[in-house]
Scaffold this motif. Structure first.
Motif, PDB file in Angstrom:
ATOM      1  N   PRO A 143      13.878  30.543  44.434  1.00 37.91           N
ATOM      2  CA  PRO A 143      13.572  30.056  43.202  1.00 37.91           C
ATOM      3  C   PRO A 143      12.877  28.642  43.119  1.00 37.91           C
ATOM      4  O   PRO A 143      13.399  27.871  44.040  1.00 37.91           O
ATOM      5  N   GLY A 144      12.105  28.379  42.250  1.00 31.86           N
ATOM      6  CA  GLY A 144      11.804  26.894  42.187  1.00 31.86           C
ATOM      7  C   GLY A 144      10.559  26.836  43.275  1.00 31.86           C
ATOM      8  O   GLY A 144       9.356  27.165  43.016  1.00 31.86           O
ATOM      9  N   MET A 145      10.924  26.506  44.622  1.00 29.32           N
ATOM     10  CA  MET A 145       9.763  26.019  45.402  1.00 29.32           C
ATOM     11  C   MET A 145      10.107  27.216  46.591  1.00 29.32           C
ATOM     12  O   MET A 145      11.192  27.266  47.096  1.00 29.32           O
ATOM     13  N   ASP A 146       9.067  28.202  46.712  1.00 32.36           N
ATOM     14  CA  ASP A 146       9.427  29.117  47.703  1.00 32.36           C
ATOM     15  C   ASP A 146       9.036  28.392  49.197  1.00 32.36           C
ATOM     16  O   ASP A 146       8.534  27.450  49.228  1.00 32.36           O
ATOM     17  N   GLY A 147       9.336  29.112  50.216  1.00 33.18           N
ATOM     18  CA  GLY A 147       9.080  28.738  51.618  1.00 33.18           C
ATOM     19  C   GLY A 147       7.806  28.395  51.908  1.00 33.18           C
ATOM     20  O   GLY A 147       7.670  27.445  52.673  1.00 33.18           O
ATOM     21  N   PHE A 148       6.717  29.023  51.510  1.00 40.38           N
ATOM     22  CA  PHE A 148       5.261  28.694  51.894  1.00 40.38           C
ATOM     23  C   PHE A 148       4.986  27.315  50.947  1.00 40.38           C
ATOM     24  O   PHE A 148       4.356  26.529  51.772  1.00 40.38           O
ATOM     25  N   ARG A 178      13.812  21.559  47.107  1.00 38.44           N
ATOM     26  CA  ARG A 178      13.569  20.070  46.622  1.00 38.44           C
ATOM     27  C   ARG A 178      14.808  19.393  47.362  1.00 38.44           C
ATOM     28  O   ARG A 178      14.675  18.171  47.361  1.00 38.44           O
ATOM     29  N   SER A 179      15.948  19.893  47.467  1.00 38.18           N
ATOM     30  CA  SER A 179      17.151  19.308  48.057  1.00 38.18           C
ATOM     31  C   SER A 179      16.821  18.439  49.418  1.00 38.18           C
ATOM     32  O   SER A 179      17.140  17.554  49.855  1.00 38.18           O
ATOM     33  N   LEU A 180      16.045  19.439  50.301  1.00 35.61           N
ATOM     34  CA  LEU A 180      15.377  19.039  51.395  1.00 35.61           C
ATOM     35  C   LEU A 180      14.743  17.723  51.237  1.00 35.61           C
ATOM     36  O   LEU A 180      14.906  16.683  51.912  1.00 35.61           O
ATOM     37  N   LEU A 181      13.760  17.947  50.429  1.00 34.39           N
ATOM     38  CA  LEU A 181      12.726  16.768  50.379  1.00 34.39           C
ATOM     39  C   LEU A 181      13.181  15.656  49.865  1.00 34.39           C
ATOM     40  O   LEU A 181      13.116  14.356  50.240  1.00 34.39           O
ATOM     41  N   SER A 182      14.433  15.669  48.833  1.00 34.86           N
ATOM     42  CA  SER A 182      14.942  14.299  48.609  1.00 34.86           C
ATOM     43  C   SER A 182      15.996  13.818  49.711  1.00 34.86           C
ATOM     44  O   SER A 182      16.005  12.351  49.524  1.00 34.86           O
ATOM     45  N   ALA A 183      16.405  14.657  50.629  1.00 29.34           N
ATOM     46  CA  ALA A 183      17.079  14.157  51.693  1.00 29.34           C
ATOM     47  C   ALA A 183      16.370  13.441  52.531  1.00 29.34           C
ATOM     48  O   ALA A 183      16.637  12.400  53.421  1.00 29.34           O
ATOM     49  N   GLY A 184      14.785  13.814  52.617  1.00 29.52           N
ATOM     50  CA  GLY A 184      14.071  13.221  53.488  1.00 29.52           C
ATOM     51  C   GLY A 184      13.823  13.737  54.827  1.00 29.52           C
ATOM     52  O   GLY A 184      14.671  14.577  55.291  1.00 29.52           O
ATOM     53  N   GLU A 197      24.645  25.188  65.985  1.00 29.10           N
ATOM     54  CA  GLU A 197      25.418  24.090  66.543  1.00 29.10           C
ATOM     55  C   GLU A 197      25.959  24.719  67.622  1.00 29.10           C
ATOM     56  O   GLU A 197      26.129  24.172  68.971  1.00 29.10           O
ATOM     57  N   SER A 198      26.090  26.326  67.901  1.00 26.43           N
ATOM     58  CA  SER A 198      26.640  26.722  69.190  1.00 26.43           C
ATOM     59  C   SER A 198      25.904  26.736  69.992  1.00 26.43           C
ATOM     60  O   SER A 198      26.070  26.545  71.400  1.00 26.43           O
ATOM     61  N   ALA A 199      24.523  26.472  69.857  1.00 23.44           N
ATOM     62  CA  ALA A 199      23.353  26.470  70.799  1.00 23.44           C
ATOM     63  C   ALA A 199      23.140  24.961  71.171  1.00 23.44           C
ATOM     64  O   ALA A 199      22.002  24.674  71.957  1.00 23.44           O
ATOM     65  N   GLY A 200      24.013  23.928  70.678  1.00 25.11           N
ATOM     66  CA  GLY A 200      23.657  22.860  70.907  1.00 25.11           C
ATOM     67  C   GLY A 200      22.677  21.923  70.039  1.00 25.11           C
ATOM     68  O   GLY A 200      22.459  20.632  70.139  1.00 25.11           O
ATOM     69  N   TYR A 201      22.368  22.534  69.074  1.00 28.09           N
ATOM     70  CA  TYR A 201      21.514  21.718  67.851  1.00 28.09           C
ATOM     71  C   TYR A 201      22.357  21.165  66.801  1.00 28.09           C
ATOM     72  O   TYR A 201      23.382  21.374  66.874  1.00 28.09           O
ATOM     73  N   SER A 202      21.753  20.188  66.210  1.00 28.12           N
ATOM     74  CA  SER A 202      22.558  19.532  65.049  1.00 28.12           C
ATOM     75  C   SER A 202      21.834  20.274  63.610  1.00 28.12           C
ATOM     76  O   SER A 202      20.496  20.106  63.788  1.00 28.12           O
ATOM     77  N   ALA A 203      22.501  20.863  62.904  1.00 28.68           N
ATOM     78  CA  ALA A 203      22.049  21.571  61.856  1.00 28.68           C
ATOM     79  C   ALA A 203      22.369  20.940  60.605  1.00 28.68           C
ATOM     80  O   ALA A 203      23.439  20.293  60.482  1.00 28.68           O
ATOM     81  N   ARG A 204      21.350  20.770  59.758  1.00 34.32           N
ATOM     82  CA  ARG A 204      21.355  20.174  58.341  1.00 34.32           C
ATOM     83  C   ARG A 204      21.072  21.449  57.362  1.00 34.32           C
ATOM     84  O   ARG A 204      19.884  21.882  57.351  1.00 34.32           O
ATOM     85  N   SER A 205      22.039  21.805  56.367  1.00 39.76           N
ATOM     86  CA  SER A 205      21.725  22.787  55.708  1.00 39.76           C
ATOM     87  C   SER A 205      21.414  22.316  54.178  1.00 39.76           C
ATOM     88  O   SER A 205      22.095  21.452  53.626  1.00 39.76           O
ATOM     89  N   PHE A 206      20.342  23.112  53.415  1.00 37.23           N
ATOM     90  CA  PHE A 206      19.944  22.747  52.038  1.00 37.23           C
ATOM     91  C   PHE A 206      19.804  23.905  51.430  1.00 37.23           C
ATOM     92  O   PHE A 206      19.208  25.154  51.871  1.00 37.23           O
TER      93      PHE A 206
END
Length: 143
Positions: A73-78, A53-59, A40-49
C-alpha cells in the motif's frame, strides 16, 4: 582475515570485514524476519523496512542492494525501485511478488530481477551475490 592487537590487553582479535548491507522492504513482518535471518546467515547485514517511505526516510547511503515487494500500500515496489534508481543508479534492486500474474507481465529486464513468492532461497542468495560481485568489480575498474 587481518589480525589486530588490542593495545591495553595485548589480546589478538580478528578484524571483521565489511558486511554488505541489503535493505528489505515488505509490509509482511513474517517475510521481513525470514529474509533478514536468511541474509544474515549468508553473511550480509540486513535492514528491514515496512514501507518504501520508511526506507527513503532512513536514507539510501550505505546500502549495497535492495529487495522490495511489488504489492504494498502507498508506494509499490515499482515506484520505490524507480525512485531509488534516480538517487542511486548503480544500486541493485530486486522485486518480489506473490501475485504471479504480475510476474508474468514483467519485461524481460524486470523478470531477471524479480522473485515469485515463495522463492528459492539459494537462487536469491546466488543472484544477490552475483549482482553485488558485479557491482564491486565495476567500482574497481581502472579503465
Amino acid at each position: 582475515m587481518p589480525v589486530t592487537h588490542a593495545r591495553k590487553t595485548g589480546v589478538k582479535s580478528m578484524a571483521l570485514p565489511h558486511r554488505q548491507v541489503v535493505a528489505i522492504v515488505d509490509d509482511d513482518p513474517r517475510l521481513l524476519e525470514s529474509l533478514e535471518d536468511l541474509l544474515e546467515s549468508a553473511g550480509y547485514s540486513a535492514r528491514s523496512f515496512s514501507s518504501g517511505r520508511s526506507l527513503l526516510s532512513a536514507g539510501l547511503p550505505g546500502l549495497d542492494a535492495l529487495i522490495t515487494d511489488i504489492g504494498m500500500p502507498g508506494m509499490d515496489g515499482f515506484e520505490l525501485r524507480d525512485l531509488v534508481k534516480t538517487k542511486e543508479p548503480g544500486l541493485p534492486v530486486f522485486l518480489m511478488t506473490g501475485r504471479h500474474e504480475i510476474a508474468d507481465q514483467l519485461s524481460a529486464r524486470d523478470r531477471t530481477s524479480c522473485f515469485r513468492k515463495p522463492f528459492d532461497a539459494q537462487v536469491l542468495l546466488a543472484t544477490l551475490a552475483a549482482a553485488l560481485g558485479d557491482r564491486h568489480m565495476e567500482g574497481n575498474d581502472e579503465t
